[in-house]
Design a protein around this motif. Structure first.
Motif, PDB file in Angstrom:
ATOM      1  N   LYS A  11       1.148  -1.004  -0.127  1.00  0.00           N
ATOM      2  CA  LYS A  11      -0.466   0.082  -0.106  1.00  0.00           C
ATOM      3  C   LYS A  11       1.237   0.985  -0.044  1.00  0.00           C
ATOM      4  O   LYS A  11       1.577   1.251   0.769  1.00  0.00           O
ATOM      5  CB  LYS A  11      -0.740  -0.252   1.192  1.00  0.00           C
ATOM      6  CG  LYS A  11      -2.135  -0.752   1.002  1.00  0.00           C
ATOM      7  CD  LYS A  11      -2.426  -1.324   3.000  1.00  0.00           C
ATOM      8  CE  LYS A  11      -4.111  -2.017   2.642  1.00  0.00           C
ATOM      9  NZ  LYS A  11      -4.635  -1.867   3.482  1.00  0.00           N
ATOM     10  N   ALA A  14       0.787   3.001   3.523  1.00  0.00           N
ATOM     11  CA  ALA A  14       1.482   2.353   4.965  1.00  0.00           C
ATOM     12  C   ALA A  14       2.200   1.130   4.305  1.00  0.00           C
ATOM     13  O   ALA A  14       2.408   0.419   3.672  1.00  0.00           O
ATOM     14  CB  ALA A  14       0.127   1.393   5.117  1.00  0.00           C
ATOM     15  N   ALA A  16       4.946  -0.876   5.751  1.00  0.00           N
ATOM     16  CA  ALA A  16       4.535  -1.811   6.240  1.00  0.00           C
ATOM     17  C   ALA A  16       3.074  -3.031   5.912  1.00  0.00           C
ATOM     18  O   ALA A  16       3.146  -4.511   5.762  1.00  0.00           O
ATOM     19  CB  ALA A  16       4.367  -1.812   8.107  1.00  0.00           C
ATOM     20  N   ALA A  17       2.347  -2.187   4.895  1.00  0.00           N
ATOM     21  CA  ALA A  17       0.888  -2.775   4.736  1.00  0.00           C
ATOM     22  C   ALA A  17       1.379  -3.961   3.663  1.00  0.00           C
ATOM     23  O   ALA A  17       1.699  -2.859   2.013  1.00  0.00           O
ATOM     24  CB  ALA A  17       0.167  -2.182   4.826  1.00  0.00           C
ATOM     25  N   GLU A  18       0.811  -4.579   3.758  1.00  0.00           N
ATOM     26  CA  GLU A  18       1.064  -5.434   2.455  1.00  0.00           C
ATOM     27  C   GLU A  18       0.157  -6.765   2.359  1.00  0.00           C
ATOM     28  O   GLU A  18      -0.582  -7.256   3.060  1.00  0.00           O
ATOM     29  CB  GLU A  18       2.589  -6.394   2.043  1.00  0.00           C
ATOM     30  CG  GLU A  18       3.256  -7.882   1.309  1.00  0.00           C
ATOM     31  CD  GLU A  18       4.254  -8.196   1.779  1.00  0.00           C
ATOM     32  OE1 GLU A  18       3.945  -9.472   1.266  1.00  0.00           O
ATOM     33  OE2 GLU A  18       4.936  -7.732   1.404  1.00  0.00           O
ATOM     34  N   GLU A  19      -0.206  -6.551   0.713  1.00  0.00           N
ATOM     35  CA  GLU A  19      -0.908  -7.361   0.442  1.00  0.00           C
ATOM     36  C   GLU A  19      -1.188  -8.495  -0.247  1.00  0.00           C
ATOM     37  O   GLU A  19      -0.371  -8.071  -1.118  1.00  0.00           O
ATOM     38  CB  GLU A  19      -3.093  -6.906   0.042  1.00  0.00           C
ATOM     39  CG  GLU A  19      -3.548  -5.853   0.775  1.00  0.00           C
ATOM     40  CD  GLU A  19      -4.365  -4.801  -0.166  1.00  0.00           C
ATOM     41  OE1 GLU A  19      -5.497  -5.043  -0.188  1.00  0.00           O
ATOM     42  OE2 GLU A  19      -3.479  -3.787  -0.909  1.00  0.00           O
ATOM     43  N   CYS A  32      -4.030  -9.705   4.970  1.00  0.00           N
ATOM     44  CA  CYS A  32      -3.343  -8.571   4.141  1.00  0.00           C
ATOM     45  C   CYS A  32      -2.198  -8.718   5.450  1.00  0.00           C
ATOM     46  O   CYS A  32      -2.590  -9.012   7.394  1.00  0.00           O
ATOM     47  CB  CYS A  32      -4.307  -7.365   4.525  1.00  0.00           C
ATOM     48  SG  CYS A  32      -3.431  -5.775   4.920  1.00  0.00           S
ATOM     49  N   GLN A  33      -1.367  -8.298   5.133  1.00  0.00           N
ATOM     50  CA  GLN A  33       0.140  -7.739   6.806  1.00  0.00           C
ATOM     51  C   GLN A  33       0.600  -6.933   6.895  1.00  0.00           C
ATOM     52  O   GLN A  33       0.321  -5.594   6.211  1.00  0.00           O
ATOM     53  CB  GLN A  33       1.209  -8.461   6.202  1.00  0.00           C
ATOM     54  CG  GLN A  33       0.567 -10.144   5.893  1.00  0.00           C
ATOM     55  CD  GLN A  33       2.166 -10.921   5.844  1.00  0.00           C
ATOM     56  OE1 GLN A  33       2.734 -10.750   6.377  1.00  0.00           O
ATOM     57  NE2 GLN A  33       2.658 -11.134   4.430  1.00  0.00           N
ATOM     58  N   ASP A  34       0.574  -6.503   8.120  1.00  0.00           N
ATOM     59  CA  ASP A  34       0.777  -4.896   8.681  1.00  0.00           C
ATOM     60  C   ASP A  34       1.817  -5.406  10.488  1.00  0.00           C
ATOM     61  O   ASP A  34       1.736  -6.014  10.154  1.00  0.00           O
ATOM     62  CB  ASP A  34      -0.392  -4.044   9.224  1.00  0.00           C
ATOM     63  CG  ASP A  34       0.271  -2.859   8.998  1.00  0.00           C
ATOM     64  OD1 ASP A  34       1.105  -2.113   8.549  1.00  0.00           O
ATOM     65  OD2 ASP A  34      -0.842  -1.867   8.581  1.00  0.00           O
ATOM     66  N   THR A  63      -0.321  -2.526  15.984  1.00  0.00           N
ATOM     67  CA  THR A  63       1.230  -2.676  14.767  1.00  0.00           C
ATOM     68  C   THR A  63       2.627  -2.296  15.554  1.00  0.00           C
ATOM     69  O   THR A  63       3.056  -2.945  14.804  1.00  0.00           O
ATOM     70  CB  THR A  63       0.416  -2.323  13.223  1.00  0.00           C
ATOM     71  OG1 THR A  63       0.536  -0.925  13.932  1.00  0.00           O
ATOM     72  CG2 THR A  63      -0.363  -2.996  12.751  1.00  0.00           C
ATOM     73  N   ARG A  67       3.051  -8.550  14.370  1.00  0.00           N
ATOM     74  CA  ARG A  67       2.700  -8.285  12.800  1.00  0.00           C
ATOM     75  C   ARG A  67       1.957  -8.958  12.950  1.00  0.00           C
ATOM     76  O   ARG A  67       0.629  -9.830  13.508  1.00  0.00           O
ATOM     77  CB  ARG A  67       3.841  -9.537  12.501  1.00  0.00           C
ATOM     78  CG  ARG A  67       3.498  -9.732  11.138  1.00  0.00           C
ATOM     79  CD  ARG A  67       4.868 -11.354  10.581  1.00  0.00           C
ATOM     80  NE  ARG A  67       4.455 -11.179   9.419  1.00  0.00           N
ATOM     81  CZ  ARG A  67       4.687 -12.455   8.532  1.00  0.00           C
ATOM     82  NH1 ARG A  67       5.727 -13.618   9.419  1.00  0.00           N
ATOM     83  NH2 ARG A  67       4.709 -13.334   7.745  1.00  0.00           N
TER      84      ARG A  67
END
Length: 289
Positions: A11, A14, A16-19, A32-34, A63, A67
């Protein structure tokens, strides 16, 4: 937004955010990870007629120390909605475990809201190596605790329903004065009717077989139960049923309904973070990974 299967999307707003969309045997699963990738894992599992978006207000509060992984169960949100597959609770839990394996997660504290609490419990039954602790938020312990909703179910012939019908359908998920946002109405409208009803039937069957406290009693997992004291879907006093689980902690939230993760995220996050901090310290002292 279209995300290629198995490919992450970071994203813009953000870092650190990953889809990701993870291809599994019976359908693609959205996650989705953050938060810091080396921090303890918090897995968040949504309830019926919902998706990862139900956690949007809570995730930023978690967060800093975790994780955080949110997952759309099969048939919900941005995950696949195939016909002809099982939406039973144990099968949903199996897919969650497979998704965590794909992400390289070895251990996680699992948080389930509403029927997501049943999926979290099933995952702990199936994968005691993976689930180190459980947090259940307004998860009815048994079918006896269910309160008949004031608004009737929406029949297939009436789908897609009007905004007003959807608001009536969702109303018991919150306190009476909560203003249901249009974003939630739009998400409900996008539900796949078959997957939604099949998943709800799966949860009912799972609870009919054995109550959640009975299932959890022998697992030996630390347990926190958070309950909005004004829940209109599950009898709030039923939270005490979880005291049958050794050392279970019960946190009642006065003035909040079935969905405290949206109604008051800070009040929901406070006991959750206190629990995970205590659990992490105990886990480390016992030589856990």
């Amino acid at each position: 937004m279209t995300i290629p299967a198995g490919q992450p999307h970071v994203k813009d707003d953000a870092e650190a955010a990953e889809e990701s969309v993870l291809p599994l045997d019976d359908g693609d699963i959205y996650v989705c990870q953050d938060g810091p990738r080396d921090a303890p894992v918090l897995l968040l599992i949504h309830g019926s007629a919902s998706s990862t978006s139900s956690w949007d207000l809570l995730v930023p509060l978690l967060t800093r120390s975790h994780r955080v992984i949110c997952i759309d169960l099969l048939g919900h949100g941005r995950s696949a909605k195939p016909a002809g597959v099982s939406y039973e609770t144990p099968d949903q839990a199996r897919r969650v475990g497979a998704a965590l394996d794909r992400l390289g997660v070895k251990q996680a504290t699992v948080v389930g809201h509403s029927s997501g609490g049943a999926a979290a419990t099933a995952l702990a039954e199936q994968r005691p190596d993976l689930v180190t602790a459980l947090v259940l938020i307004n998860a009815g312990p048994s079918l006896d605790a269910f309160l008949a909703p004031q608004a009737g179910a929406i029949e297939p012939s009436r789908w897609p329903p009007s905004d007003e019908q959807l608001r009536q359908f969702a109303s018991t998920g919150f306190t009476a004065d909560y203003q249901i946002p249009q974003e939630l109405v739009d998400e409900l409208r996008a539900l796949d009717y078959h997957a939604f009803t099949a998943a709800m039937q799966g949860t009912s069957a799972y609870l009919a077989q054995r109550s959640l406290p009975d299932r959890l009693r022998g697992l030996g997992k630390p347990l926190l139960v958070i309950f909005g004291a004004d829940d209109r879907r599950w009898r709030p006093s039923s939270a005490a049923d979880y005291l049958a689980v050794p050392d279970a902690r019960i946190e009642m939230l006065p003035g909040l309904g079935h969905t405290p993760i949206l109604e008051d995220p800070p009040r929901t996050a406070a006991p959750l973070l206190a629990f995970t901090a205590t659990h992490a310290a105990t886990h480390a002292a016992q030589g856990g990974e």
